[in-house]
Design a protein around this motif. Structure first.
Motif, PDB file in Angstrom:
ATOM      1  N   PHE A  33     -36.123  -1.421 -34.049  1.00 39.83           N
ATOM      2  CA  PHE A  33     -35.845  -1.740 -32.716  1.00 39.83           C
ATOM      3  C   PHE A  33     -37.201  -1.322 -31.774  1.00 39.83           C
ATOM      4  N   GLN A  82     -31.626  -7.603 -23.437  1.00 41.43           N
ATOM      5  CA  GLN A  82     -31.050  -8.506 -24.536  1.00 41.43           C
ATOM      6  C   GLN A  82     -31.313  -7.673 -25.916  1.00 41.43           C
ATOM      7  N   TYR A  83     -32.458  -7.161 -26.255  1.00 36.99           N
ATOM      8  CA  TYR A  83     -32.596  -6.414 -27.243  1.00 36.99           C
ATOM      9  C   TYR A  83     -31.572  -5.378 -27.428  1.00 36.99           C
ATOM     10  N   TYR A 113     -28.367  -5.199 -26.404  1.00 34.51           N
ATOM     11  CA  TYR A 113     -27.030  -5.773 -26.661  1.00 34.51           C
ATOM     12  C   TYR A 113     -26.934  -6.595 -27.756  1.00 34.51           C
ATOM     13  N   ASP A 114     -28.034  -6.827 -28.489  1.00 36.66           N
ATOM     14  CA  ASP A 114     -28.242  -7.644 -29.762  1.00 36.66           C
ATOM     15  C   ASP A 114     -27.519  -6.873 -30.844  1.00 36.66           C
ATOM     16  N   GLY A 115     -27.016  -7.613 -31.890  1.00 38.42           N
ATOM     17  CA  GLY A 115     -26.531  -7.013 -33.195  1.00 38.42           C
ATOM     18  C   GLY A 115     -27.375  -5.902 -33.866  1.00 38.42           C
ATOM     19  N   ASN A 116     -28.658  -5.968 -33.504  1.00 34.99           N
ATOM     20  CA  ASN A 116     -29.449  -4.922 -34.062  1.00 34.99           C
ATOM     21  C   ASN A 116     -30.006  -3.966 -33.121  1.00 34.99           C
ATOM     22  N   GLY A 117     -29.293  -3.955 -32.039  1.00 35.09           N
ATOM     23  CA  GLY A 117     -29.557  -2.858 -31.005  1.00 35.09           C
ATOM     24  C   GLY A 117     -28.735  -1.683 -31.222  1.00 35.09           C
ATOM     25  N   TRP A 137     -24.727  -1.888 -31.563  1.00 38.26           N
ATOM     26  CA  TRP A 137     -23.892  -2.713 -32.630  1.00 38.26           C
ATOM     27  C   TRP A 137     -24.577  -2.411 -33.847  1.00 38.26           C
ATOM     28  N   TYR A 138     -25.742  -2.047 -34.241  1.00 38.14           N
ATOM     29  CA  TYR A 138     -26.359  -1.984 -35.370  1.00 38.14           C
ATOM     30  C   TYR A 138     -25.586  -1.461 -36.483  1.00 38.14           C
TER      31      TYR A 138
END
Length: 224
Positions: A50, A97-98, A100-104, A107-108
């Motif tokens: 991240f 955006q990072y 809220y991303d799946g790897n943020g 949600w990671y």
């Protein structure tokens, strides 16, 4: 307003007062015996790659507050469902955006789902950069028990306790102490201390110790 002003995505909880109050940023220059005596709490997880991990935790939390403000102040979209999911505001930055991303951090799931041997190869670097000893997270429920991985460095506490999931009731107990071990007066930088740290999963009928560690430290760790 107070809730929004104090909104956090992740929290760094210090175990020793020399590290400051909760959510004081880790100081990479501090490398004494208690510099990493802290725990990280987050919903999803802190991905090793991240890009906005440090300074921890203020970097992540400032991005989170900025995104929350944009979500609260934009013209509110119609409810979803039945309407389409509105997504992030058009003004969302790359960092938001990072986030809220799946790897943020929201949600990671990698610490919970990746092969443990592979995950454990990455954990020490993240702990070093965040100034913590353990990453505590939810988001990936087991429904039956709190999960400890990488010798207690990763703890997943989501047991699906809501009625919607029907998992077991559980909690996390953290016990920390730092006691002098030097019987006779000595110079402060020569004083010996015994540090103990115990993390346990608490259930309705029982308690299970996940990790219990004892360390001997030398230095000035007295009254703060």
């Amino acid at each position: 307003k107070a809730w929004a002003q104090n909104y956090t995505i992740t929290n760094r909880l210090p175990l020793h007062p020399s590290l400051g109050s909760p959510n004081t940023d880790h100081n990479p220059a501090n490398n004494d015996g208690v510099s990493h005596a802290a725990l990280s709490f987050v919903h999803g997880g802190l991905a090793p790659d991240f890009p906005y991990l440090t300074p921890y935790p203020s970097s992540i939390n400032s991005i989170g507050r900025s995104l929350l403000h944009k979500l609260q102040t934009r013209p509110q979209p119609p409810p979803h469902p039945p309407n389409p999911y509105p997504g992030l505001p058009a003004s969302a930055t790359v960092a938001e955006q990072y986030l809220y991303d799946g790897n943020g951090p929201l949600w990671y799931r990698g610490w919970a789902t990746e092969n443990e041997n592979e995950a454990c190869k990455k954990i020490d670097d993240v702990l070093k950069r965040t100034g913590t000893r353990r990453l505590v997270m939810g988001h990936t429920p087991t429904f039956t028990n709190v999960v400890s991985r990488c010798n207690g460095k990763v703890i997943i506490i989501d047991t699906g306790i809501s009625h919607a999931y029907g998992g077991v009731l559980s909690g996390l107990s953290i016990t920390y102490s730092l006691s002098p071990a030097t019987p006779e007066p000595m110079a402060k930088h020569q004083q010996r201390w015994v540090e103990t740290e115990k993390v346990a999963a608490v259930y309705e009928q029982t308690t299970k110790v996940l990790v219990e560690e004892t360390r001997e430290l030398v230095g000035d760790y007295g009254v703060y």
